[in-house]
Design an enzyme around this catalytic site. Sequence first.
Site, PDB file in Angstrom:
ATOM      1  N   ASP A  32     -22.009  30.499  11.772  1.00 38.41           N
ATOM      2  CA  ASP A  32     -21.351  31.261  12.797  1.00 38.41           C
ATOM      3  C   ASP A  32     -19.952  31.866  12.419  1.00 38.41           C
ATOM      4  O   ASP A  32     -19.579  32.925  12.181  1.00 38.41           O
ATOM      5  CB  ASP A  32     -21.173  30.528  14.174  1.00 38.41           C
ATOM      6  CG  ASP A  32     -20.691  29.142  14.094  1.00 38.41           C
ATOM      7  OD1 ASP A  32     -20.614  28.595  12.754  1.00 38.41           O
ATOM      8  OD2 ASP A  32     -20.308  28.363  14.982  1.00 38.41           O
ATOM      9  N   GLU A  55     -17.288  28.514  23.701  1.00 39.32           N
ATOM     10  CA  GLU A  55     -17.743  29.772  23.184  1.00 39.32           C
ATOM     11  C   GLU A  55     -17.783  30.930  24.174  1.00 39.32           C
ATOM     12  O   GLU A  55     -17.783  31.923  24.310  1.00 39.32           O
ATOM     13  CB  GLU A  55     -18.968  29.708  22.319  1.00 39.32           C
ATOM     14  CG  GLU A  55     -18.448  29.104  20.871  1.00 39.32           C
ATOM     15  CD  GLU A  55     -18.184  27.590  20.990  1.00 39.32           C
ATOM     16  OE1 GLU A  55     -17.741  27.042  19.924  1.00 39.32           O
ATOM     17  OE2 GLU A  55     -18.748  26.829  21.627  1.00 39.32           O
TER      18      GLU A  55
END
Length: 897
Positions: A270, A382
């Site tokens: 990520d 997130e």
Amino acid sequence: MPAVLFSLMLLGALCSLGQAMSREEKLRLRNQVVEMFDHAYQNYMDHAYPADELMPLTCRGRVRGLEPSRGDVDDALGKFSLTLIDTLDTLVLLNKTTEFEAAVRRVLSDVRLDNDIVVSVFETNIRVLGGLLGGHSMAVMLKEGGQHMQWYQDELLHMAKDLGLRLLPAFNTSSGLPYPRVNLKYGVRGPETRTGTETDTCTACAGTIILEFAALSRFTGDPVFEAHARRALDFLWEKRQRNSNLVGTTINIHSGEWVRRDSGVGAGIDSYYEYLLKAYILLGDDLFLERFNIHYASIMKYISQPPLLLDVHIHKPLLPARTWMDSLLAFFPGLQVLKGDIRPAIETHEMLYQVTKKHNFLPEAFTTDFRVHWAQHPLRPEFAESTYFLYKATGDPYYLEAGRTILDNLNRFARVPCGFAAMKDVRTGSHEDRMDSFFLAEMFKYLFLLFAEAEDLPFDVEDYIFTTEAHLLPLSLSTAPHSSSIPSNRTSEEELDDSNFDWTCPNTRLLFPDPAYPGNLRDPIRSAVDKSCPRPAPYREPGMGRPPLRAQDFMANNPEHLELLRRMGVSLIHLKDGRVQLVQHATQAVSAVAAEDGVRFMQEMMELSSQQQKEQLPPRAIQIVSHPFFGRVVLTAGPAQFGTDLSKSSTGLRGFVTVAEPYSGCAEITNAEYVRGHIALLQRGQCMFAEKARHIQKAGAIGGIVIDDNEGSSSDTAPLFQMAGDGRSTDDITMPLLFLFHKEGNILLEALKEYREVEVLLSDKARDRGMDVQEAKEDCLTEATTPTSFEPISQSQESKLELGKLAPEEVTPSQGEVGPVDQDTSLAEEVRPPEEEASPTEAEAEADLAESKEKRDSEKREEPEGDTDSSSQSVDELMADWREDLEVFQQMEKDEL
């Protein structure tokens, strides 16, 4: 039944809220964010500091070495007051300058960085080095304002450089990729310092260094840090798969060979992509933007299947690597906003929002039909991050409502008297004694920014870039002097090709003054949870002459059925590995009604799968509802195969607890006068579970809780199991019996010791927190008991259903009929070998609840949703699946936990 991979995509139309939130309501929510932050921060300072983290259930600090090891998760802890350092710039953003000044003084006086302890290079960089640099940036900003921090002389920056020098030995490899761990005192010196023996690291671990190291170089004028970070990025770029332009998840730091070749935008990769784009923003080097654009084009070509983001193999990018997603990919819509690619950001965020509404939080991993794959939720930020960036880009009040949902769920399900506790299981609402530092570093930053007005902020956030840990680094660093000795590392083949280069300016400001635009993009995605959007009843197209094809009637060798599938936009594809894939494209159906029939057909296939799953009891919840807990502490409990089935009770069982005598429960209860009408506490061992149940039931108990006698055992580190009977009829046992591991049981025993009268609720899922549980049960559809079943769906733009290979004994007599299918999260039940501490009789009766496909590593695990016929897979196949998923989860633990 064959194993099945199921993917349901683009589920129709969603009603947009579409109404602007009043300024007063935004102010109320902003103040609520500040109150929640104060609750978490003050409890850390009161109960945990100077420990690295707060343990909110037991109201004490987590000190590495004093608590049972959680494996790789503990590599973030370095005895350097992690949470305080990680929170420094959050204090300033929330206008807590007095607290910030006090916190800086504490860091300077109390924190030591020369501890003889092995830490994660990745975690220490983003949390501690990033925290020190963010704190330094804020201190300089406040000092220049002339009112605060006038005494500050770059002390945090000096600490940051000291820490940077302690991390540098990890980069002493032939490739330039860092070792994953380093000893803060001794560096990397081999086994004697418990370092230098690793061969592998995750891509994100090696590629998430440049922002902090470059900032350190530019703040201090020492180019060595930026040079090492660039060298690591260069090596990763060189090792990308040249045909797909994708990178794998795990790489050998010495040879550069890919150890795990699956590629996605979630755990393990990520922040590598995030730092390429943000390095361009912070440093102004076109090289980073060029590389990001090349990667991004491949991501959108192979991984993005709006609204889903599914892992693929780097050498065969058209071949999916898995059919589930992990929660770390929730950052990606926010990154797409910075990229300026808003449409897929809106679509993916909407899918994530629906998963959040379905389960109250994003599970650590979830399937493409929104079912739980791994049930934990460690309060990850997130999704809040992407919500904030999408609100900034669109101005759509829909995202303010999404932020309100996050706030409400945190307060209702995660808030406990000593802070906020991570969710052990989003289905039962049970807690884990854990509050990671990133919760304070990131979650409250993004939520505050979401609801704050410009005048509420002490500085202009547009002047800063957020690191992956949400630390603030000033964009002025792009013009800061830096040594020309830092090589550009651009080869001749990498010269910029303007004709094929996406010169996208990073976007952080309003893109669309019309708030209807994002609503139009969300319209094709129907919520699997929100039932408020009306849907007209299906009608038959004139002249069709017959009802639609039903899934239970479908035969793959029937030409008429295949023609009906074609009319519904559904095609049948035979894959090379022997599986059969059903794919629906609603736009290819002959009419809207036929497309609706196609979606219904796909849904029926899934429902048939569920019907075929072997019935299995899920984990249960024990909720402490008396003062001062009031339902805010929930413990994960294992069920019994006998006695009252709590899933069939709308109210559960509520009662006060008392310790039975004898504690083992293996003889007639001698304190029956105290046990009568209570829930009895028992110790595991010495006899069968059913025998314990009979003894306390005879004494008049209304229920029982068995506590493990294996000291230190926890559902964090051991698979939850289902208590079996004793081989004879257990119909005489009419009360519920639940099992707690030693750690969770101790929480209950300590509460009983301190408060004497402790009332608990035994149920299949925790009820609403902070209110009378009896009142909660009277609310027939509280949000706390949101059903987790998949809702009926309407028109879909695309749906996929993959059917595994049919073993000869699994083929129906027609030899062509595709029978009811099992979802991929449900594999055969596994029986756990007896533990050495368990008595032989009990050990023989324990049946492991954890599915082999959903087995976790020693740090984090999740309970089952079902299984398939054990004949469909051999033990070797099950163990292979178990090991594969175990490796994935272990890697996920290493990436920003």
